[in-house]
Write a protein that holds these residues in place. Sequence first.
Motif, mmCIF file in Angstrom:
data_model
loop_
_atom_site.group_PDB
_atom_site.id
_atom_site.type_symbol
_atom_site.label_atom_id
_atom_site.label_comp_id
_atom_site.label_asym_id
_atom_site.label_seq_id
_atom_site.Cartn_x
_atom_site.Cartn_y
_atom_site.Cartn_z
ATOM 1 N N PHE A 180 131.770 17.869 -8.443
ATOM 2 C CA PHE A 180 131.718 18.969 -9.409
ATOM 3 C C PHE A 180 132.473 18.577 -10.671
ATOM 4 O O PHE A 180 133.575 18.044 -10.601
ATOM 5 C CB PHE A 180 132.391 20.231 -8.859
ATOM 6 C CG PHE A 180 131.710 20.824 -7.666
ATOM 7 C CD1 PHE A 180 130.589 21.618 -7.814
ATOM 8 C CD2 PHE A 180 132.211 20.604 -6.389
ATOM 9 C CE1 PHE A 180 129.961 22.178 -6.709
ATOM 10 C CE2 PHE A 180 131.593 21.161 -5.279
ATOM 11 C CZ PHE A 180 130.467 21.948 -5.442
ATOM 12 N N ARG B 189 137.809 19.279 -15.311
ATOM 13 C CA ARG B 189 138.284 19.334 -13.928
ATOM 14 C C ARG B 189 137.205 18.684 -13.068
ATOM 15 O O ARG B 189 136.046 19.086 -13.081
ATOM 16 C CB ARG B 189 138.477 20.803 -13.555
ATOM 17 C CG ARG B 189 138.713 21.072 -12.073
ATOM 18 C CD ARG B 189 138.752 22.592 -11.862
ATOM 19 N NE ARG B 189 138.679 22.940 -10.456
ATOM 20 C CZ ARG B 189 139.641 23.595 -9.797
ATOM 21 N NH1 ARG B 189 140.730 23.975 -10.417
ATOM 22 N NH2 ARG B 189 139.505 23.885 -8.514
ATOM 23 N N LEU B 190 137.611 17.654 -12.347
ATOM 24 C CA LEU B 190 136.663 16.927 -11.497
ATOM 25 C C LEU B 190 137.009 17.228 -10.044
ATOM 26 O O LEU B 190 138.156 17.069 -9.634
ATOM 27 C CB LEU B 190 136.804 15.426 -11.778
ATOM 28 C CG LEU B 190 135.928 14.464 -11.003
ATOM 29 C CD1 LEU B 190 134.462 14.658 -11.364
ATOM 30 C CD2 LEU B 190 136.341 13.017 -11.318
ATOM 31 N N GLY B 191 136.039 17.680 -9.259
ATOM 32 C CA GLY B 191 136.272 17.944 -7.835
ATOM 33 C C GLY B 191 135.343 17.066 -7.016
ATOM 34 O O GLY B 191 134.138 17.067 -7.241
ATOM 35 N N ASN C 230 133.197 22.918 -12.030
ATOM 36 C CA ASN C 230 132.508 23.801 -11.071
ATOM 37 C C ASN C 230 130.991 23.674 -11.055
ATOM 38 O O ASN C 230 130.307 24.460 -10.409
ATOM 39 C CB ASN C 230 132.897 25.275 -11.285
ATOM 40 C CG ASN C 230 134.392 25.475 -11.266
ATOM 41 O OD1 ASN C 230 134.985 25.860 -12.261
ATOM 42 N ND2 ASN C 230 135.023 25.170 -10.152
ATOM 43 N N ARG C 231 130.458 22.694 -11.788
ATOM 44 C CA ARG C 231 129.012 22.469 -11.730
ATOM 45 C C ARG C 231 128.740 21.108 -11.114
ATOM 46 O O ARG C 231 129.502 20.168 -11.332
ATOM 47 C CB ARG C 231 128.406 22.504 -13.137
ATOM 48 C CG ARG C 231 128.270 23.910 -13.659
ATOM 49 C CD ARG C 231 127.617 23.929 -15.024
ATOM 50 N NE ARG C 231 127.592 25.293 -15.519
ATOM 51 C CZ ARG C 231 126.526 26.091 -15.476
ATOM 52 N NH1 ARG C 231 125.387 25.659 -14.995
ATOM 53 N NH2 ARG C 231 126.600 27.322 -15.940
ATOM 54 N N ILE D 299 129.732 15.042 -2.722
ATOM 55 C CA ILE D 299 129.567 16.232 -3.555
ATOM 56 C C ILE D 299 130.547 16.125 -4.720
ATOM 57 O O ILE D 299 131.749 15.942 -4.510
ATOM 58 C CB ILE D 299 129.869 17.516 -2.752
ATOM 59 C CG1 ILE D 299 129.181 17.487 -1.387
ATOM 60 C CG2 ILE D 299 129.457 18.758 -3.532
ATOM 61 C CD1 ILE D 299 129.699 18.523 -0.404
#
Lengths: 77, 578
Positions: free
Chosen positions: A50, A67-69, A53-54, A48
């Motif tokens: 993001f 920002r990379l999650g 946040n997308r 997963i």
Amino acid sequence: MARVEVLLFAALREYIDGARSVEIEIQPDQTIEQVLLDLGVPLKQTRIIFRNNRAAAFSDRLQDGDRLGVFPAIGGG
Amino acid sequence: MAAIYRVDMSSLSVRKEEASEAYRDLGGRGLTSSIVADEVPGTCHPLSAENKLVIAPGILSGTGAPCSGRISVGAKSPLTGTIKESNAGGQGAIALATLGIKALVLEGAPVDGKFHRLMIDADGVRIEPADDLIGKGNYDTVAAQFEKFGDKIVCISIGQAGEMRCSAASIAVTDPDGRPTRHCGRGGLGAVMGSKGIKLIVMDPTGGQRPKPADAEAFKAGAKKFQAALSSHPLTGGGLAKLGTNALANVINEAGAYPTRNFSDGQFEGTEAISGERQHDVIIERGGKIGHACHRGCTIKCSRIYVDENGQYVTKGPEYETIWAHGADCGIDDLDAIAQMDRLDDDFGIDTIEAGATIGVAMEAGIIPFGDAQQAIGLLKEVGKGTALGRLIASGADVLGKAYGMSRIPTVKGQAMPAYDPRAAQGIGVTYATSTMGADHTAGYAIGANILGVGGSVDPLKPEGQVELSRGLQIATASIDASGLCLFVAFAVLDDPTAGEGVCEMLGGFYGREFSGDDFSALGKRVLTKERQFNAAAGFTAADDRLPDFFKSEKLAPHDVTFAVSDEDLDQLHDFVD
Ligand code: SF4
């Protein structure tokens, strides 16, 4: 150069010494795939992603301030 | 042949009967919903003698099928007014199946208003007085039974909330360690058990016999295939055991769908402190346990044992939903305080989701401030004291919100929404709106395809594709809930076709005939059809299949979205029901 924040979760944290996030300098327009490979994160373990946040894909390119999650497979409920 | 026991609390008598042809193949939610729909008048008061509380092990419970120990409890819900099935782990389903019991149907209501214990063993079902247990929480109640009857027993009980017949009361089932930690939480079924004058059910499976599949070889082959698929999947084969369900906290927060301070934000600044990663580290540091099975035979083991700083037991888990409800939804970032609230919920016997969501509404109403963990614990303790405020808390978010004149109450059909904001995960919003049970994430877990990359991919922020997604999941879930399998097997089933084949082969082996994927979804449709028919008889219409207005008018940060699935589309969800 561009600065991005990379947040890794669950088992992926071991690739940044157990930390929650790292701030790194990258070339503008670098792909998420390249950033992860540079950090030593095996792509197969990621599930997963993001960007701000997308939901994002390996081929998406990062910009200054992004920002990379990144997560492995996660479930529950 | 497994039997149905009818316990009439009006005459204090027990009748044993053989399951009719229509019920013979059913179990779990399939059986509870069928009996409730067939026998309970839709318009009856949920706490009246006309309502029935039906307790049933799943079809495969007790057979040794992996992760098949779920117990279903059904009735007309005092929280929602709809039909309700609430299921839990624990040892209850295996004990009932071992005693040859397909369903326990608790009917009527005691004329003297007294509380009783049902004793169930190889000799049958007996009704005994339980005066000595009145006013006791679940922990003390079951501890007294283990002392009296030995460690082979399994208990199903209610705490003070159920005795008071409050509409968020749960029913506790003991786990393999004899603790009352697994709850049929949703929908206030503990209040129905209280209205029947039953404080607890004690089962001693000694001398019973595990149900035998009709075709043992085929069953065994299916179970082997199924277990292999579970073991090789990253979640069911280790991920859930390591981090537990609360691994979700960071993902849902990152997706901007983590309801914060009574659904006023999609991200909580304190998430890391209450995340699954942090919870894992705290448990390991203090000598607690991860990878705990809530019932024997669960190989996924998402449960854990939470201990305090001195290594003393506090509670199980807590689970993702519980940590969110008492955490982000209340602006609380203190894991120890949350664990304490989970313990209180389990002891008083209230649904942890409803309890946390109700405290969130109480905070918005100004009863106590957001973020104040100690005052939140104090508020919860009112339940145990039976004060007026405690009864409001134990009656759920809708009741408390109305009592304080609130308009932002995150419920559907009176039941509080769980830990996903429907604006940032619109598929789960469809499930909340249309489920036969009120706002319930488990009824059709669209978070998989909306956010987790499991079972396809549907953009969570757009209305397109959500109804189809939720419909398919609601049908499959109804089948899984009938089978007795834990819903978490779905993570493997959605990713690996051999897992689903294994499930069908186990069911085929159990019945002794072919059982196809089509048969599996036909089972789910049959269950949902019964449930919709009951709800229609209870007076529910399409106008009830809606989210509260503020989800359509208030934008949620960080995505600045509102819930956008149209009413016309929502009304298509049950297009398979005549
Ligand atoms: S996966 Fe978790 S909830 Fe499901 S049966 Fe196992 S321990 Fe219980």
